[in-house]
Each structure stands twice: as C-alpha cells, then as structure tokens.
Design an enzyme around this catalytic site. Sequence first.
Site, PDB file in Angstrom:
ATOM      1  N   GLY A  16      66.880 -19.995   2.247  1.00 60.61           N
ATOM      2  CA  GLY A  16      67.272 -20.564   3.532  1.00 60.61           C
ATOM      3  C   GLY A  16      68.461 -19.801   4.079  1.00 60.61           C
ATOM      4  O   GLY A  16      68.898 -18.809   3.489  1.00 60.61           O
ATOM      5  N   ALA A  17      68.958 -20.253   5.233  1.00 56.69           N
ATOM      6  CA  ALA A  17      70.142 -19.624   5.809  1.00 56.69           C
ATOM      7  C   ALA A  17      71.313 -19.784   4.845  1.00 56.69           C
ATOM      8  O   ALA A  17      72.142 -18.895   4.700  1.00 56.69           O
ATOM      9  CB  ALA A  17      70.464 -20.261   7.153  1.00 56.69           C
ATOM     10  N   ASP A  23      66.531 -25.716  14.911  1.00 57.00           N
ATOM     11  CA  ASP A  23      65.896 -24.511  14.369  1.00 57.00           C
ATOM     12  C   ASP A  23      64.395 -24.722  14.169  1.00 57.00           C
ATOM     13  O   ASP A  23      63.878 -24.553  13.077  1.00 57.00           O
ATOM     14  CB  ASP A  23      66.567 -24.142  13.048  1.00 57.00           C
TER      15      ASP A  23
END
Lengths: 315, 245
Positions: free
Chosen positions: A37-38, A146
């Site tokens: 993930g980010a 997002d």
Amino acid sequence: MMNKTSKTLDIVVRPGMSLTGKWHKNTYQIKRKLGNGAIGSVYLCETKGKQAALKISDKSSSMTMEVNVLKSLEKAQGNRLGPYLLDVDDWVTAQGTYSFYVMEYVRGMPMTDFIERHGKEWVGVFMLQLLEDLEKLHQSGWVFGDLKSENLLVASSPPKVRWIDVGGTTQIGRAIKEYTEFYDRGYWEMGSRKAEPSYDLFAFVMVFLSVFYPKRFPKGSKPQATLFKKINDVKALKPFSYCLKKAILGKYSSSSEMKKEITNILYQAQKRTTRNQQRHNQRNKSTSDTLPFMIESLGIIGIAIGYYLSSLIIP
Amino acid sequence: MMKKGTLKQILLITDGCSNKGEDPAATAALAHQQGITVNVIGILDDDQTEDPEGLQEVEDIALSGGGVSQLVYKQALSQTVQMVTKQAMTQTLQGFVNTELKQILGSEQSMEDLEPEKRGEIMEVVEDLGETCDLEVLVLIDTSASMNDKLPTVKEALIDLSISLNSRIGRNRFSIYSFPGKRKDIDKVFDWSPKLDAVSTVFPKLTSGGITPTGPAIREAMYQFGKKSLLRSFRKNDEQDIENA
C-alpha cells in the site's frame, strides 16, 4: 523512504513466521504477501484456523489514522463498506516496533479482469453497485478519496464489488487524504481536492475508463477534451456517455442523482432489447407460418406440371 | 480545543550538493530552533540509482531541520512534494502533542507507549489540527545549471501543491525563492501569496548558475518568515474576515 520501508519489512516479515501482538497477545501466522500500500504491506495470515489480511507498517501515525477510518465506517452503517476490522496492535522486534491491524480477507478478482472474462454487460451492474455504496458512504459524511480499480475486488456468488483499501477515506469538507494521479480531478485540472461527493464521482468515471484503457493515457494539452474523446471511443460506455461526462464536469451533487440516471439508461436499454427480441421472434414466426404454405403450393405446382407432362406423352 | 497556530516550513528542492558557505545541516538546525521545519526533496536524474552517493546531504539537512526528506525521479515530483509537506505537518503537530503528553504522563511516555485505542483518539486531534491550522511554506529552489531541465516539472508540482493545500480548511501562504541569487544568497521569485497559480508567469525568469550555496540560502530563507509584509497581510486578512463576518 517508501521503498526503504517496504524493503526492510520484506526482510523482517517472512512467509511461515508468526508474530504476536504486544497489547492483545493474538498470534498470526504469515502465509504470503498480498500487496504493497501507500504505507506498509498487506499479508495473508492465519489465526485460530481462519484466514485474514494483516497490514503492517513502521508508520504508526498513518496506520492509526487508517484504523480510525475503518472504525468510523463500521460505526456509520451496518452494511459493510470496507473490510471488517478484527484487531489492532503493535509488534515489537529487535529492529523496532511495527504497527499492524488485521482485517477480513476479501477474496475476489480485480474488476477489470472480471469484466474481461465475464462480459461487458457487467459494467452497468458494477456501476450501480458502486454508486449505491458511494451513496451510503456520502450520506454518513465521508468521501472515499482514493477510488481506483486497484482498490476494487469482485467477490463471487453473487458477484459484488468490494473496497479493499480505505486509506484515502476523508471526512466531507476536508482535503482529500490520499489519491492516485490518473483518478484525481486535480491532476486533470477539473476541480479541487476538497472531499465532496463529486470528487468520488469523477474518480468513478476514471475507474470505468481504466477498465477499457488498462495502460491508461496521457493528459494532453486539453485534459477535458482528452477525457471526452476517450469516453466516446469506448463502445461499451456509449449508453452511459452522457452521465459519465456530466460526472467529469462535476455536475452531479450526489451519487443518488447519478444512480437514478444510470438506472434509467439500463432500464431503457433492457426495454429496447426485449422489444427487439419480441420483434425478432415475430419475424421468425411469420416465416415459419409461410414456409409450410410455400412448400404446399410448390408441391401442388409440381404435381400439376407432372400431370401436364404425362398428358403430353400419353395421348 | 488547542489554540490554532501557524506552521512554518521551508521546502528545499535541489539535485546536488552544496559547494559554498556554511554547512546546510547547521543552518537547518538553526531554522528548526526558530520553529521552522526544513523539508528537502532531492531530484534524481533518470540515469541515477535510487541511493546515490553525494546526496546524503539531503537526508542530513531534513534530519537537522526537523523535517522530511525524499529522493525522487522527476516524474513523481508532484506527489512527493505533497507527501513530504503533509508528512512534515503531521510530524510537527505530533511533536507538539507528544510534548504535551510528556507533561501530563511523565517524561518517558510518548504516543507509541499508549495502547492503540488511545493512540487513535490522539491521532484524531492531530488530524484535526493538520486540517485547520494555518501554514506558511517557503519554497527554496536550487537553480544551478543542472536543474535547468527540471524546472518546468518543479513549477507543475508547486501549482499542484497549492491545489492540495488550498483544499484544506486552514489558510495558506506560499512564497518562492531561488538560489544562488544574482547579488545576494537568494532571490525572491514570488512573494507571499495564498495561491500559486499565478506562478506560471514568473517561472521562466529563473536563470541558472554554477555554484550551490545551500547553507547560506537556508539562513536567508529563515529571515523571510519574520518579514513585516507577511504580518501585515495576515492582519489585513483578519480584518477582512471580521468585516465579512
């Protein structure tokens, strides 16, 4: 920085190993990595004989913010929008302390793959499913932020779109927390990054464009014209092009408004196909009616000619 | 609720090492003491590896300046500029909250020592502050020769940053300085303003030189926060707000 984090995590967290939480003392056996993930990485794990997804990172504050979002989403409605949260804890190692949380493991297929395999008729279905979930989310005061095809899985029987990463979810009226350029209306110069329903609806259109343009496309000097052209060029999106363009322009104030128009389009399309089918059937029916008659008349003519010829030979 | 304050940040954008004047890490430490956070973004050339030597300075400056650093290729600059700015804001605010916590809970306690549930409540406060606080960002751009082909991307990234920050509830002020200056250590490119969209017209003015006096540039940048014009513009704004209310 991001790269370094996931690299050290890959060294510390390895398939086969087990980790135990500092506070709640639950033990999780790591099976395999599901993705990055980010912030942090997600692993498939097993606990008490059940499978779950475990997200781990050294960024304690960002992880805490994500957990806060998951908790408020659960509080906001019975219908589960994000994955169900199971545990939040810390893992103490010699290399330092990592934060992790455990959530329901959503098994499914990326939406793009699903549509490719099962047909374009699913586009409309998923549009309605997504708009319905967005409607619920917006009504409880949040914006997804997002929204992108990588964050959407189709769970099976019956096929239903599920959101797997809620890290970008932001309270309405604030600045969008996390976004991806291709899906972000700020990047396309079509509006601000303020969390409002129309922000999600823009990303919604980009999700369906990304299904048909898996390699994405560049912005060009006229972003709006680029987007409109890309919508026009996809045959499967034709019926929805008016709605999709309206969402690109930020003209919908709510997802329910958009859902209503898309439902209408699907309803009209269905009526049209059933009508066509009926007409088609009728046409078939009429030829099937005439066919025996023609055979019959051909037969009679044949017999008549036969008699005529025989009358010529036999005087 | 805590009193709303103004966060001050210097955002240094560079692609190499300083070669003139004092150690930039030292001036960054000085700025940090004055309540200014120094963030650094190092732009990599396409043929550079992700961990080049010689760019260690980028991390050192941010560490001394209480900020965040990141090495990045030109293509990912927009997202990185925002991530760095926001992370630094959270970090600074969390620092404040941690200091408060230590006063309440004793010197050895920090947020990580709290159980996850309590931590969640505190992060909510930090997030609220990050959304509502006022922010001043001074962008300091290295315009030495090698930066020339990167400047258009820098411009785009800054406009994008202003879109993001102006989506917050809190107010923003931006200014842009370049170094080395023609006669001084830094030159003003764009004066304090709430938005950066007017920046397109001023950017081509940047001229590139050979030396990189990063240390002196940070020192000069630090003084630009105290400038009266800024105070006046804020005060004027406040009066307007009152009138509007």
